[in-house]
Design a protein around this motif. Structure first.
Motif, PDB file in Angstrom:
ATOM      1  N   ILE A   2       0.622  -1.232  -0.092  1.00 15.12           N
ATOM      2  CA  ILE A   2      -0.023   0.052  -0.030  1.00 15.12           C
ATOM      3  C   ILE A   2       1.035   1.325  -0.007  1.00 15.12           C
ATOM      4  O   ILE A   2       0.280   2.299   0.421  1.00 15.12           O
ATOM      5  CB  ILE A   2      -1.067  -0.007   1.164  1.00 15.12           C
ATOM      6  CG1 ILE A   2       0.066  -0.299   2.469  1.00 15.12           C
ATOM      7  CG2 ILE A   2      -1.941  -0.993   1.042  1.00 15.12           C
ATOM      8  CD1 ILE A   2      -1.060  -0.276   3.633  1.00 15.12           C
ATOM      9  N   GLY A   3       1.998   1.019  -0.489  1.00 16.72           N
ATOM     10  CA  GLY A   3       2.908   2.151  -0.679  1.00 16.72           C
ATOM     11  C   GLY A   3       3.719   2.774   0.387  1.00 16.72           C
ATOM     12  O   GLY A   3       4.168   3.834   0.357  1.00 16.72           O
ATOM     13  N   LYS A   4       3.752   2.099   1.509  1.00 22.46           N
ATOM     14  CA  LYS A   4       4.216   2.454   2.756  1.00 22.46           C
ATOM     15  C   LYS A   4       5.872   1.562   2.763  1.00 22.46           C
ATOM     16  O   LYS A   4       6.082   0.773   2.018  1.00 22.46           O
ATOM     17  CB  LYS A   4       3.797   2.063   3.720  1.00 22.46           C
ATOM     18  CG  LYS A   4       2.540   2.664   4.210  1.00 22.46           C
ATOM     19  CD  LYS A   4       1.673   2.244   5.383  1.00 22.46           C
ATOM     20  CE  LYS A   4       0.232   2.846   5.531  1.00 22.46           C
ATOM     21  NZ  LYS A   4      -0.193   2.297   6.949  1.00 22.46           N
ATOM     22  N   LEU A   5       6.655   2.250   3.477  1.00 16.58           N
ATOM     23  CA  LEU A   5       8.131   1.731   3.445  1.00 16.58           C
ATOM     24  C   LEU A   5       7.921   0.662   4.846  1.00 16.58           C
ATOM     25  O   LEU A   5       7.393   0.586   5.468  1.00 16.58           O
ATOM     26  CB  LEU A   5       9.131   2.836   4.136  1.00 16.58           C
ATOM     27  CG  LEU A   5       9.258   3.940   3.041  1.00 16.58           C
ATOM     28  CD1 LEU A   5      10.358   4.852   3.718  1.00 16.58           C
ATOM     29  CD2 LEU A   5      10.005   3.339   1.827  1.00 16.58           C
ATOM     30  N   GLY A   6       8.979  -0.397   4.286  1.00 16.67           N
ATOM     31  CA  GLY A   6       8.898  -1.460   5.201  1.00 16.67           C
ATOM     32  C   GLY A   6       8.085  -2.458   4.988  1.00 16.67           C
ATOM     33  O   GLY A   6       7.464  -2.419   3.783  1.00 16.67           O
ATOM     34  N   VAL A   7       7.903  -3.563   5.767  1.00 19.90           N
ATOM     35  CA  VAL A   7       7.228  -4.720   5.267  1.00 19.90           C
ATOM     36  C   VAL A   7       6.151  -5.169   6.415  1.00 19.90           C
ATOM     37  O   VAL A   7       5.631  -6.101   6.865  1.00 19.90           O
ATOM     38  CB  VAL A   7       7.887  -5.937   5.210  1.00 19.90           C
ATOM     39  CG1 VAL A   7       8.986  -5.804   3.762  1.00 19.90           C
ATOM     40  CG2 VAL A   7       8.735  -6.139   6.297  1.00 19.90           C
ATOM     41  N   ASP A   8       5.667  -4.072   7.300  1.00 17.86           N
ATOM     42  CA  ASP A   8       4.647  -4.302   8.411  1.00 17.86           C
ATOM     43  C   ASP A   8       3.301  -4.752   7.830  1.00 17.86           C
ATOM     44  O   ASP A   8       3.112  -4.409   6.633  1.00 17.86           O
ATOM     45  CB  ASP A   8       4.364  -2.899   8.917  1.00 17.86           C
ATOM     46  CG  ASP A   8       5.595  -2.381   9.586  1.00 17.86           C
ATOM     47  OD1 ASP A   8       6.514  -2.926  10.174  1.00 17.86           O
ATOM     48  OD2 ASP A   8       5.503  -1.089  10.100  1.00 17.86           O
ATOM     49  N   ILE A   9       2.775  -5.964   8.420  1.00 14.56           N
ATOM     50  CA  ILE A   9       1.420  -6.436   7.988  1.00 14.56           C
ATOM     51  C   ILE A   9       0.470  -5.548   8.322  1.00 14.56           C
ATOM     52  O   ILE A   9       0.174  -4.958   9.300  1.00 14.56           O
ATOM     53  CB  ILE A   9       1.333  -7.795   8.647  1.00 14.56           C
ATOM     54  CG1 ILE A   9       2.400  -8.470   8.392  1.00 14.56           C
ATOM     55  CG2 ILE A   9       0.052  -8.329   8.311  1.00 14.56           C
ATOM     56  CD1 ILE A   9       2.359  -9.915   9.276  1.00 14.56           C
ATOM     57  N   ALA A  10      -0.211  -4.914   7.187  1.00 13.38           N
ATOM     58  CA  ALA A  10      -1.406  -4.128   7.107  1.00 13.38           C
ATOM     59  C   ALA A  10      -2.766  -5.052   7.449  1.00 13.38           C
ATOM     60  O   ALA A  10      -3.862  -4.297   7.994  1.00 13.38           O
ATOM     61  CB  ALA A  10      -1.493  -3.108   5.951  1.00 13.38           C
ATOM     62  N   ALA A  11      -2.679  -6.022   6.884  1.00 16.24           N
ATOM     63  CA  ALA A  11      -3.891  -6.986   7.169  1.00 16.24           C
ATOM     64  C   ALA A  11      -3.510  -8.545   6.980  1.00 16.24           C
ATOM     65  O   ALA A  11      -2.617  -8.566   6.084  1.00 16.24           O
ATOM     66  CB  ALA A  11      -5.013  -6.652   5.879  1.00 16.24           C
ATOM     67  N   LEU A  12      -4.316  -9.274   7.612  1.00 12.55           N
ATOM     68  CA  LEU A  12      -3.836 -10.781   7.668  1.00 12.55           C
ATOM     69  C   LEU A  12      -5.041 -11.672   7.811  1.00 12.55           C
ATOM     70  O   LEU A  12      -5.645 -11.421   8.722  1.00 12.55           O
ATOM     71  CB  LEU A  12      -2.628 -11.114   8.596  1.00 12.55           C
ATOM     72  CG  LEU A  12      -2.342 -12.449   8.538  1.00 12.55           C
ATOM     73  CD1 LEU A  12      -1.641 -12.785   7.345  1.00 12.55           C
ATOM     74  CD2 LEU A  12      -1.392 -12.718   9.920  1.00 12.55           C
ATOM     75  N   THR A  13      -5.516 -12.335   6.707  1.00 18.81           N
ATOM     76  CA  THR A  13      -6.308 -13.359   7.013  1.00 18.81           C
ATOM     77  C   THR A  13      -6.285 -14.802   6.759  1.00 18.81           C
ATOM     78  O   THR A  13      -5.501 -15.022   5.789  1.00 18.81           O
ATOM     79  CB  THR A  13      -7.636 -13.123   6.042  1.00 18.81           C
ATOM     80  OG1 THR A  13      -7.911 -11.710   6.044  1.00 18.81           O
ATOM     81  CG2 THR A  13      -8.725 -13.944   6.148  1.00 18.81           C
ATOM     82  N   VAL A  14      -6.649 -15.806   7.562  1.00 17.28           N
ATOM     83  CA  VAL A  14      -6.242 -17.086   7.363  1.00 17.28           C
ATOM     84  C   VAL A  14      -7.889 -17.808   7.264  1.00 17.28           C
ATOM     85  O   VAL A  14      -8.448 -17.561   8.456  1.00 17.28           O
ATOM     86  CB  VAL A  14      -5.518 -17.894   8.391  1.00 17.28           C
ATOM     87  CG1 VAL A  14      -5.460 -19.400   8.002  1.00 17.28           C
ATOM     88  CG2 VAL A  14      -4.036 -17.288   8.445  1.00 17.28           C
ATOM     89  N   ALA A  15      -7.834 -18.346   6.354  1.00 19.56           N
ATOM     90  CA  ALA A  15      -9.557 -18.889   6.177  1.00 19.56           C
ATOM     91  C   ALA A  15      -9.451 -20.195   5.684  1.00 19.56           C
ATOM     92  O   ALA A  15      -8.697 -20.788   4.994  1.00 19.56           O
ATOM     93  CB  ALA A  15     -10.281 -18.210   5.297  1.00 19.56           C
ATOM     94  N   GLY A  16     -10.481 -21.003   6.293  1.00 22.53           N
ATOM     95  CA  GLY A  16     -10.610 -22.576   5.644  1.00 22.53           C
ATOM     96  C   GLY A  16     -11.979 -22.853   5.791  1.00 22.53           C
ATOM     97  O   GLY A  16     -12.840 -22.221   6.459  1.00 22.53           O
TER      98      GLY A  16
END
Length: 255
Positions: free
Chosen positions: A241-255
């Motif tokens: 999303i155009g930010k520096l670094g690799v911070d997680i902005a959103a995370l989903t695990v679905a099953g």
């Protein structure tokens, strides 16, 4: 756009499974309760104390359909035709794989420079060369850097460095994120987003090999998932999303 498509594909896959499960569990044509096999959708093998997830025909159909989606430039039609929006340099892969019989799945890197084809009988091809047999599934990272993938060969998880398969299994690199238990059992499928890979065994247990820190996964309550037929990840990082670094902005695990 690519990450939107990734989230959309994940959402649609899970939605399809829920829909198929609902349709299959209500009743059969005779008005009897739907049958997913065994007790609670499982085959109970009392002789050895083990149980195996019995995936319904509807869910299998949805999973087969999802194999036609590559998440990038290619789409695999039912008749083996490959459609692509890529330029001529990448269409060469399509020309090669269209000639292969019974292609079940295409697995390719984010920019389409590395493409594998998996056939119904478990043969894995890189261009015209068959590179492995007895392959159950394959997934490739969805980034442009450190291109890698994994495939399930027999009951080993094999690492792929670009187009080269390594002989030494990397099974021990997959673990239960919370308990740290190493992956075990009869592996049946593998999925990925970014460099985070998730593998399932036939009992529906979930194991992961995470490219970075696992802290974000520790905060999710998916470690107790049981009897999974399908599991997938959608991961949005700062870079997306155009930010520096690799911070997680959103995370989903679905099953």
């Amino acid at each position: 756009m690519r990450n939107f498509k990734r989230f959309l594909c994940l959402f649609l896959a899970v939605l399809a499974i829920f829909a198929f499960t609902a349709c299959g569990s209500d009743s059969d044509n005779n008005g009897n309760g739907g049958n997913t096999g065994g007790s609670g959708g499982k085959d109970s093998n009392k002789g050895n104390g083990s149980s195996v997830v019995n995936i319904s025909a509807d869910i299998k159909s949805a999973m087969k359909a999802s194999d036609h989606l590559t998440g990038t430039y290619f789409f695999l039609a039912d008749d083996g035709t490959i459609y692509t929006l890529a330029d001529k340099s990448e269409k060469g892969f399509a020309d090669v794989y269209t000639k292969l019989p019974n292609v079940r799945k295409l697995s390719l890197s984010n920019i389409g420079t590395v493409v594998f084809a998996l056939t119904d009988n478990g043969n894995l091809y890189y261009k015209e060369e068959k590179v492995a047999s007895d392959v159950k599934d394959i997934s490739y990272c969805t980034t442009n850097s450190n291109i890698e993938g994994y495939c399930i060969v027999g009951n080993d998880i094999i690492w792929i460095n670009r187009e080269q398969l390594y002989e030494v299994p990397k099974t021990d690199e997959f673990k239960n994120v919370i308990t740290g238990d190493k992956a075990s059992g009869n592996f049946v499928s593998i999925e990925v987003d970014k460099h985070d890979f998730v593998v399932l065994n036939d009992k529906g247990d979930v194991f992961m090999n995470i490219g970075g820190s696992s802290d974000a996964y520790n905060e999710l309550d998916f470690s107790n998932f049981k009897d999974m037929a399908l599991v997938d990840i959608a991961k949005l990082t700062g870079n997306d999303i155009g930010k520096l670094g690799v911070d997680i902005a959103a995370l989903t695990v679905a099953g």
